[in-house]
Every structure is written in structure tokens, then in C-alpha cells.
Design an enzyme around this catalytic site. Structure first.
Site, PDB file in Angstrom:
ATOM      1  N   HIS A 166     -11.510   0.461   2.683  1.00 21.86           N
ATOM      2  CA  HIS A 166     -10.347  -0.160   2.147  1.00 21.86           C
ATOM      3  C   HIS A 166     -11.013  -1.056   1.176  1.00 21.86           C
ATOM      4  CE1 HIS A 166      -6.742  -2.485   2.100  1.00 21.86           C
ATOM      5  NE2 HIS A 166      -7.297  -3.344   2.087  1.00 21.86           N
ATOM      6  N   HIS A 185      -3.382   4.056   5.369  1.00 19.45           N
ATOM      7  CA  HIS A 185      -3.291   3.929   3.803  1.00 19.45           C
ATOM      8  C   HIS A 185      -3.599   5.237   3.426  1.00 19.45           C
ATOM      9  CE1 HIS A 185      -4.484  -0.577   3.677  1.00 19.45           C
ATOM     10  NE2 HIS A 185      -3.154  -0.395   4.538  1.00 19.45           N
ATOM     11  N   ASP A 212      -4.562   1.741  -1.814  1.00 21.72           N
ATOM     12  CA  ASP A 212      -4.916   0.176  -1.928  1.00 21.72           C
ATOM     13  C   ASP A 212      -4.146  -0.427  -3.323  1.00 21.72           C
ATOM     14  OD1 ASP A 212      -5.876   0.588   0.557  1.00 21.72           O
ATOM     15  OD2 ASP A 212      -7.935   0.369  -0.078  1.00 21.72           O
ATOM     16  N   HIS A 226       1.034   4.709   2.016  1.00 20.55           N
ATOM     17  CA  HIS A 226       0.378   5.235   3.199  1.00 20.55           C
ATOM     18  C   HIS A 226       0.878   6.693   3.121  1.00 20.55           C
ATOM     19  CE1 HIS A 226       0.132   1.552   5.884  1.00 20.55           C
ATOM     20  NE2 HIS A 226       0.396   1.199   4.648  1.00 20.55           N
ATOM     21  N   HIS A 272       0.522  -1.124   0.015  1.00 19.42           N
ATOM     22  CA  HIS A 272       0.037   0.006   0.173  1.00 19.42           C
ATOM     23  C   HIS A 272       0.774   1.091   0.025  1.00 19.42           C
ATOM     24  CE1 HIS A 272      -2.227  -3.201   2.505  1.00 19.42           C
ATOM     25  NE2 HIS A 272      -2.852  -2.916   1.564  1.00 19.42           N
ATOM     26  N   ARG A 308       4.214  -3.903   9.536  1.00 19.59           N
ATOM     27  CA  ARG A 308       4.854  -3.434   8.369  1.00 19.59           C
ATOM     28  C   ARG A 308       6.345  -4.059   8.337  1.00 19.59           C
ATOM     29  NH1 ARG A 308       2.365   2.597   8.884  1.00 19.59           N
ATOM     30  NH2 ARG A 308       0.178   1.877   9.483  1.00 19.59           N
TER      31      ARG A 308
END
Length: 144
Positions: A64, A56, A76, A41, A39, A136
């Protein structure tokens, strides 16, 4: 791209302001044979193990979704797949992100997650914000 685990180089290109963006490159140190959330961010800050990148990129304030959904965050990009050696080879074309204008991703962060993105279909509140993609695994600031 760097971060807690994953590393790599990612290229973004756009032939004109109205053309889709091509995302190419590779990411290493990913779990072998896995699908991982990928994604854009909001913030171009990769500190705090990529957490400072924020959520995001979602300038439209929607839920989402998958890259092919009409309703989705601009950031996305779905899942990317790693091979048996834990290498992701990127070849994505996306019509929502841009390198200019309101949906520009320049100065934001790209993040690969440690889990698979459920594409907003997980039936939980977290599914509608993050796709339950997990922590992450790597991140980088998107520059020119």
C-alpha cells in the site's frame, strides 16, 4: 455511492486509453473536516456493509502507498477531505487506474473509509495492506 453512512455520486472519465482518469463528484454524510481513505477495491460487490468488495485493487501484488508513490496498489487513491458540513468534493486525476485494460476499474468497487489513510507509513502490517483506513463508510460498484 451508498453504504453504512456515506452517500454520493462519483464520475470517472478517461479521454483515451493512455490518458489519466479523472474522478469527480461528491460524497455526503462524512465526518466534518476530516481526511478519509478513498480506494478502488477488487470486487464489484457492496454487500455485507461493503466488506464483500474485498481488498484494495492490487493486480501487481505490491504494498500500500500514497497516490504519488511509485510502489502502491493501483486502487490507492489516498485521502479525500470533507468540509465543515461533511461533504467531500472530488477532483482527482490518477495515472494508475484505468477504464480499460489490465488496470481497469470497471466492475470493481469504490470505497470511502471511516478513518484516515496513513499512506503505508504507519509502521504496522495493516499499514502496508490498507493504510489503517478503518471500516468502510460507503461504497459503490463502478459501472460504465
Amino acid at each position: 455511492m451508498n453504504g453504512p453512512i456515506a452517500q454520493g455520486t462519483i464520475y470517472f472519465s478517461q479521454a483515451s486509453e493512455t490518458d489519466p482518469v479523472s474522478v469527480t463528484g461528491s460524497i455526503t454524510n462524512v465526518d466534518p473536516n476530516s481526511d478519509r481513505g478513498f480506494h478502488v477495491h477488487t470486487y464489484g460487490d457492496t454487500s455485507d456493509a461493503c466488506m464483500a468488495a474485498g481488498e484494495h485493487f492490487n493486480p501487481e501484488g505490491v504494498t500500500h502507498g500514497a497516490p504519488y508513490d511509485l510502489i502502491r496498489h493501483v486502487g490507492d487513491l489516498g485521502n479525500v477531505h470533507s468540509d465543515e458540513n461533511g461533504v467531500v468534493s472530488l477532483n482527482i486525476v490518477d495515472n494508475r487506474i484505468s477504464l480499460n485494460g489490465a488496470n481497469s476499474i470497471i466492475g470493481r468497487s469504490i470505497v470511502i473509509h471511516a478513518g484516515t489513510d496513513d499512506l503505508g507509513r504507519g509502521g504496522t502490517p495493516a499499514s502496508l495492506t490498507s493504510g489503517n483506513s478503518g471500516s468502510r463508510a460507503g461504497c459503490a460498484v463502478i459501472g460504465k
